[in-house]
Write a protein that holds these residues in place. Structure first.
Motif, PDB file in Angstrom:
ATOM      1  N   ARG A   1       0.858  -1.183   0.000  1.00  0.00           N
ATOM      2  CA  ARG A   1       0.000   0.000   0.000  1.00  0.00           C
ATOM      3  C   ARG A   1       0.887   1.223   0.000  1.00  0.00           C
ATOM      4  O   ARG A   1       2.015   1.192   0.511  1.00  0.00           O
TER       5      ARG A   1
ATOM      6  N   ASN B   1      -5.075  -5.313   3.729  1.00  0.00           N
ATOM      7  CA  ASN B   1      -6.419  -4.740   3.890  1.00  0.00           C
ATOM      8  C   ASN B   1      -6.730  -4.333   5.325  1.00  0.00           C
ATOM      9  O   ASN B   1      -7.511  -3.416   5.552  1.00  0.00           O
ATOM     10  N   SER B   2      -6.109  -4.981   6.305  1.00  0.00           N
ATOM     11  CA  SER B   2      -6.405  -4.666   7.708  1.00  0.00           C
ATOM     12  C   SER B   2      -5.419  -3.655   8.309  1.00  0.00           C
ATOM     13  O   SER B   2      -5.553  -3.289   9.476  1.00  0.00           O
TER      14      SER B   2
ATOM     15  N   VAL C   1      -2.637 -10.387   1.304  1.00  0.00           N
ATOM     16  CA  VAL C   1      -3.664  -9.380   1.038  1.00  0.00           C
ATOM     17  C   VAL C   1      -4.445  -9.039   2.305  1.00  0.00           C
ATOM     18  O   VAL C   1      -4.793  -7.878   2.538  1.00  0.00           O
ATOM     19  N   GLU C   2      -4.725 -10.038   3.133  1.00  0.00           N
ATOM     20  CA  GLU C   2      -5.478  -9.795   4.367  1.00  0.00           C
ATOM     21  C   GLU C   2      -4.744  -8.786   5.264  1.00  0.00           C
ATOM     22  O   GLU C   2      -5.355  -7.865   5.804  1.00  0.00           O
TER      23      GLU C   2
END
Length: 152
Positions: free
Chosen positions: A5, A121-122, A117-118
């Motif tokens: 990110r 995303n968190s 990915v988890e």
């Protein structure tokens, strides 16, 4: 596979100079797909990046200085320069904080790479992070190298 990110940084941490850093110069031979060359301190690389934003393929191959200089002459657009600071985060993550040189002085971008990915995303960014620009192509280095105005 790269999972990361990206965030704008409005104000740099006061203690930034206390963290390890790398001097980076990079140029683009192609932007779709991305084919990039990079000098990071005294190391040289050729990188291929697939399509995508948060998740995409990435392959790095070593180059020698002669090959890097030869390919640099073939680069399109602006050759980007930046100082990349490495700031540790909890959970074994690292903030890669890029402070850009000309013509992008004043642009500060932070990238955080994740194992999955988890986790990406968190992720809750530190309070000093600005806008999440992960899904904005305008902040890809390949776009910046084309010399187009970055989004405001």
């Amino acid at each position: 596979m790269e999972i990361e990110r990206k965030f704008l940084i409005k104000k740099l941490p006061a203690d930034l100079a206390s963290f390890p850093c790398h001097k980076i110069e990079q140029a683009y031979l192609n932007t779709n797909p991305v084919v990039r060359i990079r000098r990071q301190d005294d190391a040289y690389f050729l990188t291929y990046k697939g399509e995508g934003h948060m998740v995409r393929e990435e392959y790095n191959l070593p180059l020698n200085e002669t090959s890097y200089c030869h390919l640099k002459e073939k680069a399109d657009g602006i050759i980007l320069t930046k100082t990349r600071y490495l700031l540790p985060l909890e959970g074994g993550l690292t903030i890669e904080l890029d402070v850009f040189g000309a013509p992008y002085e004043g642009l500060f971008l932070a990238e955080v790479e994740f194992p999955d990915v988890e986790s990406a995303n968190s992720f809750t960014p530190p309070h000093w992070f600005g806008e999440d620009v992960t899904f904005s192509s305008g902040y890809h280095n390949s776009t910046l190298s084309a010399g187009k105005d970055r989004p405001q």
